[in-house]
Design a protein around this motif. Structure first.
Motif, PDB file in Angstrom:
ATOM      1  N   LEU A 150       0.698  -1.139  -0.025  1.00 21.05           N
ATOM      2  CA  LEU A 150      -0.111   0.025   0.203  1.00 21.05           C
ATOM      3  C   LEU A 150       1.133   1.203  -0.674  1.00 21.05           C
ATOM      4  O   LEU A 150       0.742   2.003  -1.021  1.00 21.05           O
ATOM      5  N   GLU A 152       3.470   1.460  -0.948  1.00 17.73           N
ATOM      6  CA  GLU A 152       4.975   1.151  -2.523  1.00 17.73           C
ATOM      7  C   GLU A 152       3.767   2.035  -3.244  1.00 17.73           C
ATOM      8  O   GLU A 152       3.749   3.181  -4.400  1.00 17.73           O
ATOM      9  N   MET A 153       2.709   1.629  -3.143  1.00 18.16           N
ATOM     10  CA  MET A 153       1.608   2.274  -4.390  1.00 18.16           C
ATOM     11  C   MET A 153       0.830   3.750  -3.854  1.00 18.16           C
ATOM     12  O   MET A 153       0.829   4.981  -4.617  1.00 18.16           O
ATOM     13  N   ALA A 154       1.170   4.145  -2.694  1.00 17.41           N
ATOM     14  CA  ALA A 154       0.749   6.148  -2.401  1.00 17.41           C
ATOM     15  C   ALA A 154       2.267   6.065  -3.018  1.00 17.41           C
ATOM     16  O   ALA A 154       1.832   7.296  -2.971  1.00 17.41           O
ATOM     17  N   MET A 156       4.118   5.630  -5.407  1.00 21.22           N
ATOM     18  CA  MET A 156       3.900   5.768  -6.474  1.00 21.22           C
ATOM     19  C   MET A 156       3.194   6.631  -7.198  1.00 21.22           C
ATOM     20  O   MET A 156       3.198   7.336  -8.481  1.00 21.22           O
ATOM     21  N   TYR A 157       1.766   6.302  -6.276  1.00 23.88           N
ATOM     22  CA  TYR A 157       1.013   8.041  -7.186  1.00 23.88           C
ATOM     23  C   TYR A 157       1.712   9.182  -5.968  1.00 23.88           C
ATOM     24  O   TYR A 157       0.468   9.587  -7.240  1.00 23.88           O
ATOM     25  N   ARG A 158       2.560   9.323  -5.658  1.00 20.93           N
ATOM     26  CA  ARG A 158       2.881  10.523  -5.861  1.00 20.93           C
ATOM     27  C   ARG A 158       1.893  11.178  -4.199  1.00 20.93           C
ATOM     28  O   ARG A 158       1.180  12.967  -4.698  1.00 20.93           O
ATOM     29  N   VAL A 159       1.373  11.032  -3.899  1.00 20.90           N
ATOM     30  CA  VAL A 159       0.256  11.465  -2.526  1.00 20.90           C
ATOM     31  C   VAL A 159       1.297  11.782  -1.875  1.00 20.90           C
ATOM     32  O   VAL A 159       2.818  11.040  -1.455  1.00 20.90           O
ATOM     33  N   LYS A 160       1.345  12.938  -1.133  1.00 28.08           N
ATOM     34  CA  LYS A 160       1.890  13.584   0.046  1.00 28.08           C
ATOM     35  C   LYS A 160       2.175  13.229   0.901  1.00 28.08           C
ATOM     36  O   LYS A 160       1.419  12.482   2.000  1.00 28.08           O
ATOM     37  N   ARG A 163      -0.845  13.214   3.505  1.00 28.51           N
ATOM     38  CA  ARG A 163      -2.014  12.594   4.094  1.00 28.51           C
ATOM     39  C   ARG A 163      -1.509  10.641   3.793  1.00 28.51           C
ATOM     40  O   ARG A 163      -2.263  10.450   4.368  1.00 28.51           O
ATOM     41  N   ILE A 164       0.049  10.551   3.918  1.00 33.51           N
ATOM     42  CA  ILE A 164       0.356   9.177   3.622  1.00 33.51           C
ATOM     43  C   ILE A 164       0.536   8.659   4.985  1.00 33.51           C
ATOM     44  O   ILE A 164      -0.636   7.687   5.538  1.00 33.51           O
TER      45      ILE A 164
ATOM     46  N   ILE B  67       2.929   9.117 -14.084  1.00 26.45           N
ATOM     47  CA  ILE B  67       2.344   7.571 -14.377  1.00 26.45           C
ATOM     48  C   ILE B  67       1.085   7.204 -13.639  1.00 26.45           C
ATOM     49  O   ILE B  67       1.426   7.034 -11.956  1.00 26.45           O
ATOM     50  N   TYR B  69      -0.441   3.456 -12.597  1.00 20.55           N
ATOM     51  CA  TYR B  69      -0.518   1.938 -12.100  1.00 20.55           C
ATOM     52  C   TYR B  69      -1.033   0.896 -11.421  1.00 20.55           C
ATOM     53  O   TYR B  69      -2.244   1.298 -11.135  1.00 20.55           O
ATOM     54  N   PHE B  71      -1.377  -3.040 -10.046  1.00 21.27           N
ATOM     55  CA  PHE B  71      -0.074  -4.372  -9.944  1.00 21.27           C
ATOM     56  C   PHE B  71      -1.395  -4.961 -10.237  1.00 21.27           C
ATOM     57  O   PHE B  71      -2.308  -5.322  -9.920  1.00 21.27           O
ATOM     58  N   ARG B  75      -4.123  -3.260  -4.540  1.00 14.14           N
ATOM     59  CA  ARG B  75      -3.545  -3.022  -3.178  1.00 14.14           C
ATOM     60  C   ARG B  75      -4.635  -1.574  -3.164  1.00 14.14           C
ATOM     61  O   ARG B  75      -4.444  -0.088  -3.379  1.00 14.14           O
ATOM     62  N   PHE B  88      -8.877   9.019  -3.318  1.00 12.46           N
ATOM     63  CA  PHE B  88      -6.800   8.536  -2.825  1.00 12.46           C
ATOM     64  C   PHE B  88      -6.201   9.543  -3.093  1.00 12.46           C
ATOM     65  O   PHE B  88      -4.284  10.095  -2.613  1.00 12.46           O
ATOM     66  N   ASP B  92      -4.528  15.720  -4.168  1.00 11.66           N
ATOM     67  CA  ASP B  92      -3.331  16.455  -4.232  1.00 11.66           C
ATOM     68  C   ASP B  92      -3.147  16.974  -5.308  1.00 11.66           C
ATOM     69  O   ASP B  92      -2.803  17.783  -5.913  1.00 11.66           O
ATOM     70  N   ARG B  93      -4.012  16.622  -6.542  1.00 10.69           N
ATOM     71  CA  ARG B  93      -3.692  16.820  -8.307  1.00 10.69           C
ATOM     72  C   ARG B  93      -5.268  17.856  -8.769  1.00 10.69           C
ATOM     73  O   ARG B  93      -4.966  18.504  -9.625  1.00 10.69           O
ATOM     74  N   TYR B 139      -6.332   8.556 -12.353  1.00 13.09           N
ATOM     75  CA  TYR B 139      -5.668   9.275 -12.447  1.00 13.09           C
ATOM     76  C   TYR B 139      -5.145   9.706 -13.475  1.00 13.09           C
ATOM     77  O   TYR B 139      -4.702   9.189 -14.222  1.00 13.09           O
TER      78      TYR B 139
END
Lengths: 250, 240
Positions: A150, A152-154, A156-160, A163-164, B67, B69, B71, B75, B88, B92-93, B139
């Motif tokens: 999870l 890694e997912m966060a 990769m999606y560039r969540v701040k 917030r993580i 990008i 993803y 998986f 997840r 989630f 931020d975007r 996304y």
């Protein structure tokens, strides 16, 4: 489901009745109120104790100390647990301290606290030392068990990061935190009263227990014990309800 | 503008994972990277997404691109509902109104409108993977990286999910790298199939598959021809 709950309740009820019966039999067997007061004498004493002007201030003071000690422990456990969960150096720096705190006998802590602090503060301090390691340990375990995929997912999606922490870490460790808290809550009341018995604050359940013991009022010791059990039970119930509410997440 | 990887090399310790690997992807194209387990496919995706750099080689066209993803695992956050899970990664975007609109659209597209307020634990495995697909498309990404998202699913579910994926992708063509070890998946999804060697991963051959996605199935003549080419490639180099 409904059926098994009612069934379980019946078992609980039967068990409580059996407990009262054994208590009553022991009281009859000894036939000495000084050693083993019967349930009905205890109940009468309990009624007296509750109606005493001293009762609510004592219960309130003990509750207050317990909750303050508990909340400080939770706050410290959460903050330091987070630091240690994220940083191995902090974890290893804190480890000896936590181990020392965890393994020091309660009574040593009480005696030292009586030397160091006012009688009112002693139970809070002692509670903190007993409870903090539990909360801290659970928070650290919670953070170490956060699902790496999870995270890694966060990332990769560039969540701040903020917030993580709030939306991923905190919900992940909440079950651990609540399990630790309900465990700690039970210990809190035992520790607080032990500390009060020795430090003797003016208003306190522990002080009343000690006075009853000195006066050889065994029934009164029983009555105050019942009060403590009820308090413990209420808080355990509240925390269990909370815990169950969040367990569905797991 | 194309995405280009040229002569990528990657070693972990003494282990060569990728060796002189080159590939390119046109925008809005879906390429398949087909290779046996352990041939460095995931490593390749990690290099593309910037999790770690290549030891040698160039990658171009990825600067400033976002990008998303898919998986193998879904997840999803089990304490968030379907729409909250998508939100989630969007929060931020995008603005609140944009998010609401996008989430509704993609949840609809994967057929989960009635389940948008459900928690993942209340959904079946296939539905959860649909949520993950919706999240990947919702996304705002230029590139979609997929790491065996259909692995380990039963045939029926896999087929349904691939169909859901294809129809979504046809409406919203993201440039996509799809990694798999399954020839059938490669045949049904890839427009260009890069067949990789065993570790260290290098490109053994490139096979293009021009059959329109709507016409693809495993019985289709042209698809079977592509399959033949892939097998040829695999057995040819086996003799070397």
């Amino acid at each position: 489901m409904q059926n098994s709950t009612t069934k379980n309740r019946l078992f609980t009820l039967a068990s409580i009745l059996a407990l009262l019966l054994v208590w009553k039999l022991l009281a009859v067997f000894w036939n000495q109120e000084l050693i083993m007061p019967s349930p009905e004498i205890t109940l009468a004493k309990l009624w007296m104790v509750i109606n005493d002007t001293n009762f609510w201030p004592s219960v309130g003071a003990t509750l207050g100390r317990g909750l303050i000690g508990f909340l400080i422990s939770c706050a410290a456990g959460l903050v330091l647990g987070f630091c240690a969960g994220f940083s191995a150096p902090i974890y290893w720096l804190l480890q000896p301290w936590v181990t020392v705190i965890r393994t020091t006998p309660v009574m040593s802590v009480v005696i030292l606290a009586i030397i160091w602090f006012q009688s009112d503060v002693v139970p809070i301090f002692v509670t903190f030392l007993m409870i903090f390691p539990i909360i801290y340990g659970n928070v650290v375990a919670g953070i170490k068990n956060v699902d790496q995929q999870l995270l890694e997912m966060a990332h990769m999606y560039r969540v701040k990061i903020r917030r993580i922490i709030f939306e991923l870490y905190i919900p992940s460790i909440l079950p651990y935190l609540l399990a630790g808290a309900s465990n700690a809550m039970g210990i809190t009341w035992k520790v607080i009263i032990a500390a009060e018995i020795l430090s003797q604050p003016f208003f306190a359940i522990g002080t009343n227990l000690m006075i009853a013991k000195i006066d050889l009022e065994t029934a009164q010791v029983f009555a105050w014990t019942v009060v403590t059990i009820i308090i413990s039970f209420i808080f355990e119930y509240l925390l269990n309800t909370l815990e169950n509410k969040f367990r569905t997440w797991g | 503008m194309a995405f280009i990887l040229s002569n990528i090399n990657k070693k972990f310790g003494d282990l060569y994972v990728l060796k002189d690997l080159s590939m390119s992807l046109e925008e809005h194209q879906l390429i398949c990277i087909l290779g046996p387990s352990g041939c460095g496919k995931t490593t390749l995706l990690n290099i593309i997404s910037g999790v770690f750099p290549a030891d040698q080689g160039e990658i171009a066209g990825f600067e400033g691109k976002t990008i998303s993803y898919l998986f193998q695992e879904t997840r999803l956050l089990c304490w968030k509902t379907v729409q909250e899970n998508i939100d989630f990664v969007l929060k931020d975007r995008l603005s609140k109104s944009q998010r609401t609109e996008i989430i509704a659209r993609y949840v609809d597209m994967v057929g989960l409108r009635d389940f948008k307020n459900y928690y993942p634990d209340q959904l079946s495995g296939g539905m959860k993977q649909r949520v993950a697909i919706a999240r990947a498309f919702a996304y705002p990404a230029d590139i979609l990286l997929m790491d065996e998202p259909f692995k380990g699913l039963d045939l029926q579910l896999k087929t349904a999910l691939m169909q859901a994926f294809i129809s979504l992708w046809l409406m919203d063509k993201r440039s996509a790298f799809f990694v798999t070890h399954d020839i059938d998946e490669a045949l049904l999804l890839g427009e260009k199939i890069y067949v990789l060697t065993e570790r260290p991963g290098a490109v053994k051959g490139i096979i293009s598959n021009d059959v329109p996605h709507q016409e693809r199935n495993l019985q289709n003549e042209n698809i079977r021809q592509v399959e033949q080419e892939i097998y040829q490639l695999l057995t040819d180099s086996g003799r070397e």
